[in-house]
Design a protein around this motif. Structure first.
Motif, PDB file in Angstrom:
ATOM      1  N   ASP A 194       0.837  -1.205   0.000  1.00 53.15           N
ATOM      2  CA  ASP A 194       0.000   0.000   0.000  1.00 53.15           C
ATOM      3  C   ASP A 194       0.872   1.255   0.000  1.00 53.15           C
ATOM      4  O   ASP A 194       0.596   2.218  -0.738  1.00 53.15           O
ATOM      5  N   ILE A 195       1.918   1.240   0.828  1.00 49.02           N
ATOM      6  CA  ILE A 195       2.838   2.381   0.880  1.00 49.02           C
ATOM      7  C   ILE A 195       3.529   2.566  -0.467  1.00 49.02           C
ATOM      8  O   ILE A 195       3.701   3.690  -0.947  1.00 49.02           O
ATOM      9  N   THR A 196       3.927   1.443  -1.086  1.00 47.42           N
ATOM     10  CA  THR A 196       4.603   1.505  -2.386  1.00 47.42           C
ATOM     11  C   THR A 196       3.701   2.136  -3.440  1.00 47.42           C
ATOM     12  O   THR A 196       4.136   2.999  -4.217  1.00 47.42           O
ATOM     13  N   ILE A 228       4.449   5.622  -5.383  1.00 49.69           N
ATOM     14  CA  ILE A 228       4.488   5.731  -6.839  1.00 49.69           C
ATOM     15  C   ILE A 228       3.574   6.861  -7.321  1.00 49.69           C
ATOM     16  O   ILE A 228       3.935   7.654  -8.202  1.00 49.69           O
ATOM     17  N   SER A 229       2.404   6.945  -6.706  1.00 50.03           N
ATOM     18  CA  SER A 229       1.462   8.000  -7.073  1.00 50.03           C
ATOM     19  C   SER A 229       2.029   9.381  -6.749  1.00 50.03           C
ATOM     20  O   SER A 229       1.957  10.311  -7.568  1.00 50.03           O
ATOM     21  N   GLN A 230       2.617   9.510  -5.553  1.00 51.30           N
ATOM     22  CA  GLN A 230       3.179  10.795  -5.151  1.00 51.30           C
ATOM     23  C   GLN A 230       4.377  11.189  -6.005  1.00 51.30           C
ATOM     24  O   GLN A 230       4.562  12.369  -6.346  1.00 51.30           O
ATOM     25  N   LEU A 231       5.217  10.207  -6.360  1.00 52.92           N
ATOM     26  CA  LEU A 231       6.374  10.489  -7.214  1.00 52.92           C
ATOM     27  C   LEU A 231       5.937  10.942  -8.597  1.00 52.92           C
ATOM     28  O   LEU A 231       6.576  11.803  -9.212  1.00 52.92           O
ATOM     29  N   SER A 232       4.847  10.371  -9.074  1.00 50.98           N
ATOM     30  CA  SER A 232       4.334  10.774 -10.375  1.00 50.98           C
ATOM     31  C   SER A 232       3.899  12.233 -10.362  1.00 50.98           C
ATOM     32  O   SER A 232       4.197  12.997 -11.287  1.00 50.98           O
ATOM     33  N   VAL A 233       3.209  12.624  -9.301  1.00 48.21           N
ATOM     34  CA  VAL A 233       2.784  14.024  -9.161  1.00 48.21           C
ATOM     35  C   VAL A 233       4.001  14.931  -9.019  1.00 48.21           C
ATOM     36  O   VAL A 233       4.097  15.996  -9.644  1.00 48.21           O
ATOM     37  N   ILE A 238      14.928  17.238  -1.034  1.00 48.90           N
ATOM     38  CA  ILE A 238      14.134  16.211  -1.736  1.00 48.90           C
ATOM     39  C   ILE A 238      15.061  15.218  -2.434  1.00 48.90           C
ATOM     40  O   ILE A 238      14.846  14.006  -2.378  1.00 48.90           O
ATOM     41  N   ARG A 239      16.094  15.720  -3.089  1.00 51.22           N
ATOM     42  CA  ARG A 239      17.026  14.843  -3.799  1.00 51.22           C
ATOM     43  C   ARG A 239      17.682  13.844  -2.852  1.00 51.22           C
ATOM     44  O   ARG A 239      17.785  12.647  -3.147  1.00 51.22           O
ATOM     45  N   ARG A 260      15.791   5.343  -3.094  1.00 50.08           N
ATOM     46  CA  ARG A 260      16.331   4.551  -4.210  1.00 50.08           C
ATOM     47  C   ARG A 260      17.294   3.479  -3.717  1.00 50.08           C
ATOM     48  O   ARG A 260      17.237   2.330  -4.159  1.00 50.08           O
ATOM     49  N   GLU A 261      18.158   3.833  -2.769  1.00 52.70           N
ATOM     50  CA  GLU A 261      19.129   2.881  -2.257  1.00 52.70           C
ATOM     51  C   GLU A 261      18.446   1.748  -1.497  1.00 52.70           C
ATOM     52  O   GLU A 261      18.811   0.575  -1.626  1.00 52.70           O
ATOM     53  N   ALA A 262      17.419   2.098  -0.708  1.00 56.07           N
ATOM     54  CA  ALA A 262      16.686   1.081   0.059  1.00 56.07           C
ATOM     55  C   ALA A 262      15.990   0.101  -0.866  1.00 56.07           C
ATOM     56  O   ALA A 262      16.023  -1.117  -0.647  1.00 56.07           O
TER      57      ALA A 262
END
Length: 422
Positions: free
Chosen positions: A218-220, A224-229, A244-245, A252-254
């Protein structure tokens, strides 16, 4: 083959094999007198009889194709129907479903058209085997098939003796031509050996882990939705871009580490091959408990053989049988010292000029670290130098590294590299 893969998974993840028979309370077959074949119940798994259909944990998820499903009501203290639905839709779950069909647990109509009798639940079937922990009790049948069957439900009752679920009719309980509406292009329903299907092996974590996995999924999806926005808004140059970076790099590393771990486990499940080999340690002889050049030499010759053939992956910290041992047995005080030693071996006995062709990293697997070494094919012959006055040449033949000498070495180098050597 699929059962071997499941056994391997159980071993790697420390899981115990289970089966649907251990998890379920009762089974329902579709009832044509009900609009959607079933009445909605909690913790229900709708398992498809056709690989083209998806498993579901809700009646709405079967999209009106109820005639192609069996429903299992699961014990809420043992399993989550949502987790199992997801499991049976993932690659391993699909393999298991296909294996059921290959082994005759589910026989499609086109297969059943022959004179050969199908594998079904009958008085002579394995249903009378009382060796299983779980058992059937009560009446059962597929609607519209045997008119004398009084119900379309099987209850599962723990340790009770196994009873013949078709006892009242004296006939087989199978899916065949029925009054049920069928999928487009299908003229009849498949035969189902329900006992064998429900008693075949699965691998599942315990309920607590299942629920945690669902939360992470669910978190994933939310991420994904938030990253798209965020990607769409990035061009507006947010003030907190540096912050943010850094956080995105941590995410990304995790994710990369998690993916690498699963990738390694998938490699281990495949077993050793021309392009995959396991080594228990980098330098330590597990019998003597002391560092041993012969152990290091075995690692290095595999790397050289990969470079001289078609590349490959070497996993250090994994036994020949696929057991994850980790690198602690090598006795280094920390991971940096371990990696430095490996780099020195490459420099001294192969040459740093080949380092770009040898990528390596420590990957966490089952709470331990293993060394993943990935090699690509070299454009020139590569020699292993065990000492200053000697050179050895290796290639991969099947799952082993073989040394070439004399005329065979010259012939191979001339044919593959046109005489070009490092």
């Amino acid at each position: 083959m699929v059962e071997k893969e499941i056994d391997s998974l159980c071993n790697q993840y420390g899981l115990k094999p289970t089966s649907l028979s251990d998890l379920m309370l009762k089974v329902n077959f579709p009832d044509p007198d009900i609009e959607y074949g079933f009445i909605e119940e909690e913790n229900a798994l709708y398992l498809p009889l056709y690989e083209e259909l998806n498993a579901s944990s809700s009646l709405s998820g079967i999209e009106g194709d109820f005639q192609g499903y069996i429903r299992f009501i699961l014990d809420p203290e043992k399993a989550s129907s949502e987790y199992l639905a997801d499991f049976f839709n993932n690659p391993l779950g699909l393999k298991i479903r296909k294996a059921w069909e290959a082994r005759g647990f589910i026989l499609k109509p086109e297969i059943r058209a022959s004179e050969e009798p199908a594998a079904v639940i009958s008085e002579d079937s394995a249903l009378h085997d009382t060796s299983g922990d779980a058992s059937f009790a009560g009446k059962s049948g597929f609607p519209g098939i045997n008119s004398s069957l009084a119900a379309n439900e099987i209850e599962f009752s723990g340790e009770a003796p196994v009873e013949n679920i078709c006892a009242e009719s004296g006939e087989s309980s199978v899916l065949s031509d029925a009054a049920i509406s069928l999928l487009p292009g299908i003229s009849s329903l498949p035969n189902v050996d329900l006992y064998s299907l429900t008693h075949s092996k699965l691998y599942l974590p315990d309920l607590q882990v299942q629920l945690e996995v669902l939360k992470i999924k669910d978190i994933t999806r939310e991420l994904i939705s938030q990253l798209s926005v965020f990607e769409c808004r990035l061009s507006t140059y947010p003030k907190s871009i540096t912050h943010i970076r850094k956080n995105l790099e941590l995410i990304r590393e995790a994710v990369k580490l998690a993916n690498d771990s699963d990738y390694i486990l998938e490699l281990i499940r495949r077993g050793e091959s021309k392009k995959l080999e396991f080594k228990s340690t980098l330098r330590m002889n597990l019998i003597t408990g002391k560092p041993d050049w012969n152990i290091e030499h075995a690692v290095l010759k595999t790397i050289v053989a990969y470079l001289n053939t078609d590349g490959g992956v070497l996993l250090v910290g994994v036994s020949n049988s696929g057991e994850v041992l980790g690198i602690k047995n090598d006795g280094f005080p920390n991971e940096d010292k371990f990696l430095l030693h490996f780099k020195q071996l490459i420099k001294q006995h192969i040459g740093l000029n080949y380092a770009p062709m040898i990528e390596y990293a420590l990957v966490p697997v089952n709470g331990k670290k293993i060394l993943e070494i990935e090699c690509i094919r070299s454009d020139e012959a590569v020699f292993l130098k065990p000492d200053k006055n000697d050179e050895e040449f290796y290639i991969r033949i099947g799952p082993s590294s073989e040394r070439l000498t004399g005329s065979k070495l010259i012939e191979y180098v001339n044919r593959r590299y046109k005489g070009k050597t490092g």
